[in-house]
Design a protein around this motif. Structure first.
Motif, PDB file in Angstrom:
ATOM      1  N   MET A   1       7.211  -3.826   4.412  1.00  0.00           N
ATOM      2  CA  MET A   1       6.477  -3.061   5.413  1.00  0.00           C
ATOM      3  C   MET A   1       4.991  -3.307   5.239  1.00  0.00           C
ATOM      4  O   MET A   1       4.523  -3.715   4.171  1.00  0.00           O
ATOM      5  N   ARG A  33       8.799   7.420   9.029  1.00  0.00           N
ATOM      6  CA  ARG A  33       8.342   6.232   9.755  1.00  0.00           C
ATOM      7  C   ARG A  33       7.139   6.656  10.582  1.00  0.00           C
ATOM      8  O   ARG A  33       7.263   7.459  11.507  1.00  0.00           O
ATOM      9  N   GLU A 104       3.367   1.726   7.505  1.00  0.00           N
ATOM     10  CA  GLU A 104       4.503   1.865   8.406  1.00  0.00           C
ATOM     11  C   GLU A 104       5.485   2.940   7.963  1.00  0.00           C
ATOM     12  O   GLU A 104       6.118   3.589   8.809  1.00  0.00           O
ATOM     13  N   ALA A 342       5.475   1.295  13.714  1.00  0.00           N
ATOM     14  CA  ALA A 342       6.433   0.905  12.681  1.00  0.00           C
ATOM     15  C   ALA A 342       7.694   0.343  13.316  1.00  0.00           C
ATOM     16  O   ALA A 342       8.153   0.800  14.359  1.00  0.00           O
TER      17      ALA A 342
END
Length: 343
Positions: A1, A33, A104, A342
């Motif tokens: 991420m 998220r 994210e 995200a």
């Protein structure tokens, strides 16, 4: 991420976009998220420190105290939110290296995660946190109450909000109006006056006017009940001139300087209460109560954002978080949001 980190203090250029593995929440934690991250002055002040290259409490830090997103995983013992819930976040990065919202996915203590009402947007959620809880605290410290906010809680009260075009001032106007107060606010010019009016203030005044005390006293002949103060060093004489007997002055910032001089005799003759407040140390019970009542205000439609509601939004994507910090550091009017997007 993807995540934004910094490993030394300094200007926005110390912020880096990096790849990090997704972490699993432990007991009492939640993984969110992140959809939108909100940027506050506290974010750039922590990043800048007192001098470039200053030692950090951690090897690297993910910034971002506020945000909104969707719960992705919960640790043992977490009951107030579940996977799939829309949530808003507050103090995500406080005393944590990797919990900030400029990434994210964030794993953080569950008591910093609050359900986002169905009628509220992620933009609203990311604009709460530091500004809204600070405003809530300022409105609930007066000697004569109230300790909680709800419609009618401030009925009959007159609240003076210094700097009504700022993020905290904006939230204070909205929450005070929702709770039934009459709101006076002071601003520096017509553009900010338009924003404060859009936020809901009934009386918007220019604090540079030579007769500002007389203007406030015409609205509040017996004095104002509560001042939400952003610049105590500059406004201490004004506040004393307009506060009523047993009134309170809630100070949440030091705009204009760290030192102030008070007229002791005239303050104690009016039984004036000064309440200084810093969100990080107000205590978990205050944060929890604030979140509950802020959610009630959200449900009632009382905390709108956007220029039409008095809080212009400025947006960047995650890769340009340095630009977001620079905007807030330059005292841009409105709220700066990071679209994390995200996956």
């Amino acid at each position: 991420m993807k995540a934004i980190v910094y490993s030394q203090t300094g200007d926005p250029s110390v912020l880096e976009l990096v790849d990090r593995p997704v972490a699993e929440p432990e007991a009492g934690e939640v993984r969110v998220r992140i959809v939108v991250s909100g940027v506050n002055p506290t974010d750039w002040k922590s990043r800048r420190g007192s001098a470039p290259g200053e030692a950090l409490p951690f090897d690297e830090v993910v910034p971002g105290q506020d945000g909104a997103g969707i719960v992705e995983a919960v640790g043992a013992g977490v009951q107030h939110v579940m996977v799939g819930d829309r949530v808003w976040l507050a103090l995500a990065a406080y005393q944590r290296a990797h919990s900030g919202t400029a990434q994210e996915r964030s794993v953080m203590p569950a008591d910093r995660v609050f359900a986002l009402p169905a009628n509220a947007s992620f933009d609203q959620g990311a604009s709460l946190g530091v500004p809204a809880i600070t405003a809530y605290r300022a409105l609930t410290v007066a000697e004569d109450g109230p300790r909680r906010l709800h419609p009618g809680a401030l009925a009959g009260k007159i609240v003076l909000v210094a700097g009504g075009a700022g993020a905290v001032g904006h939230a204070a106007i909205q929450l005070a109006r929702w709770a039934g107060a009459s709101v006076i606010t002071t601003v520096s010019g017509p553009a900010k006056a338009a924003l404060a009016t859009a936020a809901g203030a009934q009386h918007v005044l220019n604090y540079t006017d030579s007769d500002i005390v007389a203007q406030i006293r015409r609205i509040a002949p017996d004095g104002v009940d509560l001042v939400v103060e952003v610049a105590p060093a500059q406004n201490s004489q004004l506040d004393l001139a307009v506060i009523r007997n047993r009134g309170s002055i809630a100070v949440y910032a030091n705009n204009g300087g760290d030192q102030m001089t008070l007229d002791v005799r005239n303050h104690f003759s009016l039984n004036v209460r000064y309440q200084f407040l810093l969100l990080y140390t107000v205590g978990a019970d205050v944060i929890r109560a604030a979140a509950e009542d802020i959610n009630a205000a959200l449900t009632d439609g009382a905390l709108a954002v956007g220029e039409e509601a008095g809080l212009p939004l400025h947006r960047v994507d995650l890769a340009h978080t340095a630009d977001a910090h620079a905007l807030v550091e330059s005292s841009v009017v409105g709220k700066v949001l990071i679209d994390v997007l995200a996956g």
